[in-house]
Design an enzyme around this catalytic site. Structure first.
Site, short mmCIF file in Angstrom:
data_model
loop_
_atom_site.label_atom_id
_atom_site.label_comp_id
_atom_site.label_asym_id
_atom_site.label_seq_id
_atom_site.Cartn_x
_atom_site.Cartn_y
_atom_site.Cartn_z
CE1 TYR A 162 0.68 -6.90 -8.05
CE2 TYR A 162 1.01 -7.22 -10.40
CZ TYR A 162 0.66 -6.40 -9.35
OH TYR A 162 0.27 -5.11 -9.58
CE LYS A 166 -2.82 -6.11 -8.14
NZ LYS A 166 -3.52 -5.12 -7.32
N1 NAD Z 1 3.05 0.58 -10.12
C1 NAD Z 1 2.68 -0.25 -11.09
O1 NAD Z 1 3.38 -0.45 -12.10
C2 NAD Z 1 1.36 -0.96 -11.00
C3 NAD Z 1 0.87 -1.59 -12.15
C4 NAD Z 1 -0.35 -2.26 -12.09
C5 NAD Z 1 -1.07 -2.28 -10.91
N2 NAD Z 1 -0.56 -1.68 -9.81
C6 NAD Z 1 -1.36 -1.75 -8.59
O2 NAD Z 1 -1.63 -0.45 -8.12
C7 NAD Z 1 -1.79 -0.47 -6.70
C8 NAD Z 1 -0.92 0.61 -6.09
O3 NAD Z 1 0.41 0.39 -6.46
P1 NAD Z 1 1.53 1.54 -6.39
O4 NAD Z 1 2.37 1.35 -7.58
O5 NAD Z 1 0.93 2.84 -6.11
O6 NAD Z 1 2.38 0.98 -5.15
P2 NAD Z 1 2.95 1.72 -3.85
O7 NAD Z 1 3.82 0.68 -3.22
O8 NAD Z 1 3.54 3.02 -4.21
O9 NAD Z 1 1.65 1.94 -2.97
C9 NAD Z 1 0.97 0.88 -2.36
C10 NAD Z 1 0.43 1.36 -1.02
O10 NAD Z 1 -0.33 0.28 -0.45
C11 NAD Z 1 -0.01 0.24 0.95
N3 NAD Z 1 -0.25 -1.10 1.47
C12 NAD Z 1 0.47 -2.22 1.23
N4 NAD Z 1 -0.02 -3.24 1.96
C13 NAD Z 1 -1.06 -2.75 2.67
C14 NAD Z 1 -1.95 -3.31 3.62
N5 NAD Z 1 -1.85 -4.60 3.99
N6 NAD Z 1 -2.90 -2.53 4.16
C15 NAD Z 1 -2.99 -1.23 3.82
N7 NAD Z 1 -2.17 -0.63 2.94
C16 NAD Z 1 -1.20 -1.38 2.38
C17 NAD Z 1 1.45 0.63 1.01
O11 NAD Z 1 1.85 1.04 2.32
C18 NAD Z 1 1.53 1.72 -0.02
O12 NAD Z 1 1.27 3.00 0.54
C19 NAD Z 1 -1.44 -1.90 -6.27
O13 NAD Z 1 -2.64 -2.62 -6.09
C20 NAD Z 1 -0.66 -2.45 -7.45
O14 NAD Z 1 -0.77 -3.85 -7.54
C21 NAD Z 1 0.62 -1.00 -9.81
#
Ligand code: NAD
Length: 259
Positions: A162, A166
């Site tokens: 991860y 990133k």
């Molecule tokens: N939640 C956190 O703490 C956090 C922190 C830093 C960064 N992020 C980043 O934010 C982004 C969103 O995360 P989130 O927390 O909303 O997660 P989430 O799991 O709620 O949403 C992620 C979405 O991406 C979709 N997805 C996954 N693989 C896919 C693919 N191959 N093709 C199309 N869609 C796909 C999933 O179906 C889901 O709807 C991610 O890139 C994550 O790395 C999240």
């Protein structure tokens, strides 16, 4: 782009949001629609994408959904074509939000998991950016916002693939800024800290003591709480309209990496 005031983009331009089916992507679809964008809501989860598009429409906006695995360049191109047919214009904003994680050190990481995480979190962004850039170059304007993470800036235990993915997102974003700024295109990364999305709910539900794990996650932020998907979505919407932001890694982490 038709920016009418700094930090906001009021238009009927088209935004593509990947990962729109849940969490930050879902909130981003709503925030960009509120700013006047027509939204192509993309997710591997077809129902999630439909839900996001329906919610935009229920609030008076315009949105269509596409079920698409962002790793599949042909499927992403087909989704773009569908929106071009619908709205007779290419997108001016791409928000790459879809992402996945695997909790493991380098030695614990299964090579297939490494490929999967790098595939969704980084290589897919190469494909999606590659798909939208030609029409942005032709138009002489366009914005890309890539969701990275604080894990792209600092090492986080047990998140080898991860963190690598990133950090790669930030590098890719900066290279796009360097190559395309003179053509009117901006690319920025956003680096959230811990955000209370469905993703975090899932992680907590697998923990032996979810409440203790939640408190531990909250304590990592100086603010003593997790961010909300809406707060990060507002950051993405801000970067969409912030005309002097280019090649940045914009941190929204409640102070997590400040100390
Ligand atoms: N939640 C956190 O703490 C956090 C922190 C830093 C960064 N992020 C980043 O934010 C982004 C969103 O995360 P989130 O927390 O909303 O997660 P989430 O799991 O709620 O949403 C992620 C979405 O991406 C979709 N997805 C996954 N693989 C896919 C693919 N191959 N093709 C199309 N869609 C796909 C999933 O179906 C889901 O709807 C991610 O890139 C994550 O790395 C999240």
């Amino acid at each position: 782009m038709t920016d009418t005031r700094e930090g906001k983009t009021m238009s009927s331009e088209i935004a593509v949001v990947t990962g729109a089916g849940s969490g930050i992507g879902y909130a981003t679809a709503q925030a960009l629609a509120a700013d006047g964008f027509r939204v192509l809501a993309i997710d591997i989860d077809a129902e999630g994408a439909q839900r996001a598009a329906r919610s935009v429409r229920d609030r008076g906006g315009e949105s269509i959904a596409a079920a698409c695995d962002v790793r599949d360049a042909a499927s992403f191109a087909a989704a773009l074509e569908e929106s071009r047919q619908r709205w007779s214009a290419p997108p001016t904003l791409l928000a790459n939000v879809a992402g996945i994680g695997v909790a493991a050190t380098v030695t614990e990481t299964d090579p297939n998991d490494w490929d999967r995480v790098l595939g969704v979190n980084l290589t897919a962004l190469f494909h999606t950016c590659r798909a939208v850039l030609p029409s942005m170059v032709e138009a002489g304007s366009g914005v890309i916002v890539n969701v990275a993470s604080v894990s792209g800036l600092v090492g986080v235990r047990n998140r080898a693939a991860y963190c690598a993915s990133k950090a790669g997102v930030i590098g890719l974003t900066r290279s796009i800024a360097a190559d395309y700024a003179h053509l009117g295109i901006r690319a920025n990364a956003i680096c959230p800290g811990t955000v209370a999305s469905e993703w975090i709910d899932k992680i907590l539900s697998h923990s032996p003591d979810p409440e203790a794990a939640r408190r531990q996650m909250e304590d990592r932020q100086l603010d003593g709480r997790m961010g909300t998907p809406e707060e990060i979505a507002n950051g993405i919407a801000f970067l969409a309209g912030a005309r002097f932001a280019n090649g940045s890694a914009f941190v929204m982490d409640g102070g997590m990496t400040a100390v």
